[in-house]
Design an enzyme around this catalytic site. Structure first.
Site, PDB file in Angstrom:
ATOM      1  CG  HIS A 134       0.162  -0.087   2.578  1.00  0.00           C
ATOM      2  ND1 HIS A 134       0.436  -1.128   2.778  1.00  0.00           N
ATOM      3  CD2 HIS A 134       0.486   0.946   3.431  1.00  0.00           C
ATOM      4  CE1 HIS A 134       1.761  -0.860   3.565  1.00  0.00           C
ATOM      5  NE2 HIS A 134       0.800   0.394   4.231  1.00  0.00           N
ATOM      6  CG  HIS A 169       6.894   4.735   0.772  1.00  0.00           C
ATOM      7  ND1 HIS A 169       6.797   5.471   1.356  1.00  0.00           N
ATOM      8  CD2 HIS A 169       7.393   3.425   1.146  1.00  0.00           C
ATOM      9  CE1 HIS A 169       6.553   4.905   2.829  1.00  0.00           C
ATOM     10  NE2 HIS A 169       6.571   3.684   3.189  1.00  0.00           N
TER      11      HIS A 169
END
Length: 170
Positions: free
Chosen positions: A34, A116
């Site tokens: 995620h 990220h």
């Protein structure tokens, strides 16, 4: 209870991230790959239902779906031995992150926002050096569209589960 807000990328990106996470991320079983949009925060059920969810609906409505691009891995060293797929920053994801830190939502921003997808963490220095050395040579050219984000809550065993999904532009 602890809550967080994240965007889940497509299955293709999740599969790519999981190919590394299985070996290098002790949180592999607790949460799928995620992009963290808002760090974990504490709230009670009443706050979630009466304040946070209505505000998240507003944020989602004001945000149009956007593309993300991943070209390489990077890391948070020397702060932590965390390695991640670097989501190239763009105006849309930065704006979404800022909207999720407005005065109507818990202000819990500890770090600068670096979009990220974590693929390795809690590595020893030696392990980090070896893994990052190998992964940093890889080149990626992955594009994806983000059209929703999720409000998550943490279970007693440390795993995270989706509380509600918010579609962008709706």
């Amino acid at each position: 209870m602890k809550y967080g807000i994240a965007a889940f990328p497509s299955k293709k990106i999740q599969d790519e991230a999981n190919s590394y996470r299985k070996r290098y991320d002790p949180h592999y079983a607790l949460l799928p790959p995620h992009i963290t949009l808002k760090e974990p925060f504490e709230a009670d059920e009443e706050q979630i239902e009466n304040e946070i969810i209505p505000e998240l609906k507003q944020v989602a409505r004001k945000t149009t779906p956007f593309s993300i691009h991943i070209q390489k891995v990077s890391s948070f060293t020397p702060v932590t031995n965390t390695i991640y797929l670097k989501v190239e920053p763009n105006e849309e994801i930065q704006a979404l992150n800022e909207r999720l830190h407005n005065e109507k939502l818990p202000d819990n921003k500890q770090y600068s926002f670096v979009p990220h997808i974590t693929i390795a963490q809690k590595l020893s220095d030696e392990e980090y050096s070896d893994v990052y050395g190998t992964l940093s040579m890889l080149k990626f050219n992955i594009e994806d569209k983000i059209d929703r984000f999720q409000l998550l809550y943490q279970l007693e065993n440390g795993a995270w589960s989706v509380y509600e999904t918010f579609r962008l532009g709706e």
